[in-house]
Design a protein around this motif. Structure first.
Motif, PDB file in Angstrom:
ATOM      1  N   ASP A 243       0.955  -1.256  -0.078  1.00  0.00           N
ATOM      2  CA  ASP A 243      -0.060  -0.003   0.005  1.00  0.00           C
ATOM      3  C   ASP A 243       0.997   1.318   0.142  1.00  0.00           C
ATOM      4  O   ASP A 243       2.013   1.085   0.393  1.00  0.00           O
ATOM      5  CB  ASP A 243      -1.027  -0.021   1.149  1.00  0.00           C
ATOM      6  CG  ASP A 243      -0.380   0.410   2.267  1.00  0.00           C
ATOM      7  OD1 ASP A 243      -0.456   1.918   2.711  1.00  0.00           O
ATOM      8  OD2 ASP A 243       0.650  -0.093   2.968  1.00  0.00           O
ATOM      9  N   PRO A 244       0.418   2.396  -0.577  1.00  0.00           N
ATOM     10  CA  PRO A 244       1.242   3.622  -0.534  1.00  0.00           C
ATOM     11  C   PRO A 244       1.397   4.327   0.636  1.00  0.00           C
ATOM     12  O   PRO A 244       2.180   5.048   0.627  1.00  0.00           O
ATOM     13  CB  PRO A 244       0.328   4.378  -1.710  1.00  0.00           C
ATOM     14  CG  PRO A 244      -0.876   4.121  -1.485  1.00  0.00           C
ATOM     15  CD  PRO A 244      -1.005   2.597  -1.051  1.00  0.00           C
ATOM     16  N   VAL A 245       0.611   4.150   1.630  1.00  0.00           N
ATOM     17  CA  VAL A 245       0.596   5.127   2.680  1.00  0.00           C
ATOM     18  C   VAL A 245       1.709   4.502   3.922  1.00  0.00           C
ATOM     19  O   VAL A 245       2.406   5.231   4.717  1.00  0.00           O
ATOM     20  CB  VAL A 245      -0.669   4.996   3.391  1.00  0.00           C
ATOM     21  CG1 VAL A 245      -0.553   5.832   4.699  1.00  0.00           C
ATOM     22  CG2 VAL A 245      -1.765   5.625   2.467  1.00  0.00           C
ATOM     23  N   TYR A 246       1.716   2.871   4.019  1.00  0.00           N
ATOM     24  CA  TYR A 246       2.439   2.225   5.028  1.00  0.00           C
ATOM     25  C   TYR A 246       3.694   1.528   4.329  1.00  0.00           C
ATOM     26  O   TYR A 246       4.770   1.745   4.438  1.00  0.00           O
ATOM     27  CB  TYR A 246       1.627   1.520   5.905  1.00  0.00           C
ATOM     28  CG  TYR A 246       0.443   2.593   6.925  1.00  0.00           C
ATOM     29  CD1 TYR A 246       0.850   3.065   7.849  1.00  0.00           C
ATOM     30  CD2 TYR A 246      -0.636   2.726   6.449  1.00  0.00           C
ATOM     31  CE1 TYR A 246       0.254   3.954   8.638  1.00  0.00           C
ATOM     32  CE2 TYR A 246      -1.525   3.280   6.876  1.00  0.00           C
ATOM     33  CZ  TYR A 246      -1.015   4.117   8.286  1.00  0.00           C
ATOM     34  OH  TYR A 246      -1.803   4.854   9.014  1.00  0.00           O
ATOM     35  N   THR A 247       3.286   0.242   3.936  1.00  0.00           N
ATOM     36  CA  THR A 247       4.199  -0.648   3.579  1.00  0.00           C
ATOM     37  C   THR A 247       4.998  -0.545   2.422  1.00  0.00           C
ATOM     38  O   THR A 247       6.152  -0.644   2.336  1.00  0.00           O
ATOM     39  CB  THR A 247       3.399  -2.027   3.264  1.00  0.00           C
ATOM     40  OG1 THR A 247       2.453  -1.900   2.333  1.00  0.00           O
ATOM     41  CG2 THR A 247       2.757  -2.737   4.542  1.00  0.00           C
ATOM     42  N   GLY A 248       4.437   0.339   1.668  1.00  0.00           N
ATOM     43  CA  GLY A 248       5.340   0.931   0.064  1.00  0.00           C
ATOM     44  C   GLY A 248       6.368   1.643   0.722  1.00  0.00           C
ATOM     45  O   GLY A 248       7.471   1.598   0.321  1.00  0.00           O
ATOM     46  N   LYS A 249       6.025   2.602   1.931  1.00  0.00           N
ATOM     47  CA  LYS A 249       7.234   3.446   2.257  1.00  0.00           C
ATOM     48  C   LYS A 249       8.341   2.752   3.137  1.00  0.00           C
ATOM     49  O   LYS A 249       9.482   3.102   2.849  1.00  0.00           O
ATOM     50  CB  LYS A 249       6.574   4.383   2.979  1.00  0.00           C
ATOM     51  CG  LYS A 249       5.769   5.685   2.244  1.00  0.00           C
ATOM     52  CD  LYS A 249       4.968   6.602   3.252  1.00  0.00           C
ATOM     53  CE  LYS A 249       4.218   7.613   2.326  1.00  0.00           C
ATOM     54  NZ  LYS A 249       3.565   8.743   2.782  1.00  0.00           N
ATOM     55  N   MET A 250       7.904   1.759   3.747  1.00  0.00           N
ATOM     56  CA  MET A 250       8.701   0.920   4.514  1.00  0.00           C
ATOM     57  C   MET A 250       9.797   0.208   3.494  1.00  0.00           C
ATOM     58  O   MET A 250      11.006   0.151   3.864  1.00  0.00           O
ATOM     59  CB  MET A 250       8.095  -0.141   5.424  1.00  0.00           C
ATOM     60  CG  MET A 250       8.887  -0.987   6.223  1.00  0.00           C
ATOM     61  SD  MET A 250       8.037  -2.274   7.089  1.00  0.00           S
ATOM     62  CE  MET A 250       7.302  -3.200   5.480  1.00  0.00           C
ATOM     63  N   MET A 251       9.136  -0.638   2.738  1.00  0.00           N
ATOM     64  CA  MET A 251       9.960  -1.416   1.816  1.00  0.00           C
ATOM     65  C   MET A 251      10.728  -0.582   0.891  1.00  0.00           C
ATOM     66  O   MET A 251      12.106  -0.859   0.704  1.00  0.00           O
ATOM     67  CB  MET A 251       9.001  -2.312   0.734  1.00  0.00           C
ATOM     68  CG  MET A 251       8.292  -3.212   1.549  1.00  0.00           C
ATOM     69  SD  MET A 251       9.340  -4.187   2.678  1.00  0.00           S
ATOM     70  CE  MET A 251      10.794  -4.946   1.392  1.00  0.00           C
ATOM     71  N   PHE A 252      10.463   0.579   0.764  1.00  0.00           N
ATOM     72  CA  PHE A 252      11.248   1.600  -0.249  1.00  0.00           C
ATOM     73  C   PHE A 252      12.468   1.856   0.429  1.00  0.00           C
ATOM     74  O   PHE A 252      13.581   1.890   0.021  1.00  0.00           O
ATOM     75  CB  PHE A 252      10.661   2.712  -0.711  1.00  0.00           C
ATOM     76  CG  PHE A 252      11.230   3.767  -1.433  1.00  0.00           C
ATOM     77  CD1 PHE A 252      10.934   3.733  -2.894  1.00  0.00           C
ATOM     78  CD2 PHE A 252      12.122   4.525  -0.951  1.00  0.00           C
ATOM     79  CE1 PHE A 252      11.551   4.866  -3.963  1.00  0.00           C
ATOM     80  CE2 PHE A 252      12.984   5.543  -1.908  1.00  0.00           C
ATOM     81  CZ  PHE A 252      12.489   5.644  -3.373  1.00  0.00           C
ATOM     82  N   GLY A 253      12.521   2.382   1.739  1.00  0.00           N
ATOM     83  CA  GLY A 253      13.309   2.529   2.804  1.00  0.00           C
ATOM     84  C   GLY A 253      14.207   1.596   2.938  1.00  0.00           C
ATOM     85  O   GLY A 253      15.498   1.918   2.776  1.00  0.00           O
ATOM     86  N   ILE A 254      13.932   0.204   3.141  1.00  0.00           N
ATOM     87  CA  ILE A 254      14.441  -0.883   3.314  1.00  0.00           C
ATOM     88  C   ILE A 254      15.641  -1.085   2.330  1.00  0.00           C
ATOM     89  O   ILE A 254      16.756  -1.164   2.210  1.00  0.00           O
ATOM     90  CB  ILE A 254      13.959  -2.124   3.597  1.00  0.00           C
ATOM     91  CG1 ILE A 254      13.037  -2.102   4.823  1.00  0.00           C
ATOM     92  CG2 ILE A 254      14.820  -3.251   3.677  1.00  0.00           C
ATOM     93  CD1 ILE A 254      12.019  -3.005   5.214  1.00  0.00           C
ATOM     94  N   PHE A 255      15.273  -1.137   1.120  1.00  0.00           N
ATOM     95  CA  PHE A 255      15.953  -1.379  -0.104  1.00  0.00           C
ATOM     96  C   PHE A 255      16.713  -0.147  -0.543  1.00  0.00           C
ATOM     97  O   PHE A 255      17.880  -0.401  -0.952  1.00  0.00           O
ATOM     98  CB  PHE A 255      14.800  -1.543  -1.498  1.00  0.00           C
ATOM     99  CG  PHE A 255      14.506  -3.142  -1.529  1.00  0.00           C
ATOM    100  CD1 PHE A 255      14.883  -3.815  -2.318  1.00  0.00           C
ATOM    101  CD2 PHE A 255      13.501  -3.452  -0.593  1.00  0.00           C
ATOM    102  CE1 PHE A 255      14.455  -5.141  -2.657  1.00  0.00           C
ATOM    103  CE2 PHE A 255      13.017  -4.893  -0.690  1.00  0.00           C
ATOM    104  CZ  PHE A 255      13.638  -5.499  -1.717  1.00  0.00           C
ATOM    105  N   ASP A 256      16.561   1.202  -0.171  1.00  0.00           N
ATOM    106  CA  ASP A 256      17.306   2.141  -0.314  1.00  0.00           C
ATOM    107  C   ASP A 256      18.257   2.021   0.578  1.00  0.00           C
ATOM    108  O   ASP A 256      19.546   2.320   0.222  1.00  0.00           O
ATOM    109  CB  ASP A 256      16.371   3.456  -0.069  1.00  0.00           C
ATOM    110  CG  ASP A 256      17.321   4.782  -0.552  1.00  0.00           C
ATOM    111  OD1 ASP A 256      17.810   4.526  -1.875  1.00  0.00           O
ATOM    112  OD2 ASP A 256      17.416   5.811   0.156  1.00  0.00           O
ATOM    113  N   LEU A 257      18.324   1.677   1.928  1.00  0.00           N
ATOM    114  CA  LEU A 257      19.300   1.812   2.800  1.00  0.00           C
ATOM    115  C   LEU A 257      20.246   0.640   2.607  1.00  0.00           C
ATOM    116  O   LEU A 257      21.364   0.750   2.808  1.00  0.00           O
ATOM    117  CB  LEU A 257      18.550   1.537   4.290  1.00  0.00           C
ATOM    118  CG  LEU A 257      17.909   2.651   4.810  1.00  0.00           C
ATOM    119  CD1 LEU A 257      17.010   2.244   6.166  1.00  0.00           C
ATOM    120  CD2 LEU A 257      18.814   3.926   5.044  1.00  0.00           C
TER     121      LEU A 257
END
Length: 296
Positions: A243-257
């Protein structure tokens, strides 16, 4: 009580695994099931007539509470932020769904809604609805923390880092309290502001956690083309919706880190998919108006 479905962690890469909490129940999924579990038990055991709670236009908590109320035959009432929404129920997928589950609504102004945690306002609500059990916005209270502690199980002790999106702080608090002291809990707030630290400290019993504030994309329910592209690419590659509000932002962050080397390549990571998929339809309505790419 609602029946919990078993879920098994999914391997995404050699070091990243995902706990698909969105699969634990058909309509009351993810962290909302966890947060509601013991609150619903109190309602049933203490003989409350109904449940009163709070939420915005596309609230996962409102949708889940309505669904749980329908399944358990418990009346539900939502205090909804925004008086203008009273005339838009049928065109709002979240509110239309909650209404179809039998939820009643009271629409209030944003200024009134800001009082949702004030004792005087809550006392007035309790007086107006004396037989309704009040659950806070997002479902976060002591009973919610108790439910969220059950997300992690014995087999999850193998992970070095456990990640989750953070809204009101309830889910991460439960994870902190049930984790090993040697594990690191990383929360990805979806709102701007440092107030969450104080809220989490009210519930957390350990200090093995931190918040990464770099991936809120401008604030709650704010998105951009990079995030949408990531969510769609993630679904194509792993066959898992975000989802774009919660899990999308988390996974984006994990992969970026990981890409930046902030998270070590040897770190074993467990990401908690907290659900929220019902909000995609509402987000796509807004994206369409802005002539942006839609979430697949």
């Amino acid at each position: 009580m609602l029946n919990l479905q078993h879920v098994q962690n999914i391997k995404l890469t050699s070091q990243v695994f995902l706990k698909p909490e969105y699969k634990i129940h058909d309509t009351v999924s993810g962290n909302k099931f966890r947060k509601l579990k013991y609150n619903l038990k109190v309602v049933q055991e203490q003989g409350w007539y109904g449940i009163l709670t709070f939420g915005g236009a596309f609230s996962n908590h409102i949708a889940a509470t309505a669904a749980a109320g329908q399944l358990l035959k418990i009346p539900t009432l939502g205090i909804i932020r925004g008086e203008e929404l009273a005339s838009k129920i049928e065109t709002n997928p979240t509110l239309a769904y909650a209404k179809s589950c039998g939820m009643q609504f009271e629409f209030v102004s944003r200024s009134v809604y800001k009082q949702k945690s004030d004792n005087s306002y809550l006392e007035d609500l309790q007086e107006n609805y004396p037989n309704y059990y009040i659950i806070p916005e997002g479902g976060t209270n002591d009973f919610a923390i108790k439910g969220c502690k059950e997300i992690l199980i014995k087999s999850d002790e193998i992970y070095d880092v456990i990640c989750c999106p953070v809204g009101t702080g309830g889910t991460i608090s439960g994870l902190i309290n049930s984790s090993l002291p040697t594990q690191k809990i990383i929360g990805f707030p979806v709102l701007k502001g440092a107030f969450l630290n104080e809220d989490i400290c009210k519930f957390a019993t350990q200090s093995n956690w931190e918040l990464c504030h770099d991936y809120h994309f401008g604030g709650y329910a704010k998105v951009d083309s990079d995030l949408i592209h990531f969510i769609n690419s993630f679904k194509t590659e792993f066959k898992i919706p975000l989802d774009p509000v919660y899990t999308g932002k988390m996974m984006f962050g994990i992969f970026d880190l990981l890409q930046k080397g902030v998270l070590s390549a040897s770190t074993k990571i467990l990401a908690i998919h907290t659900g929220g998929l019902q909000g995609i339809e509402g987000m796509n309505q807004q994206l369409k108006q802005k002539r942006m790419a839609l979430i697949a």
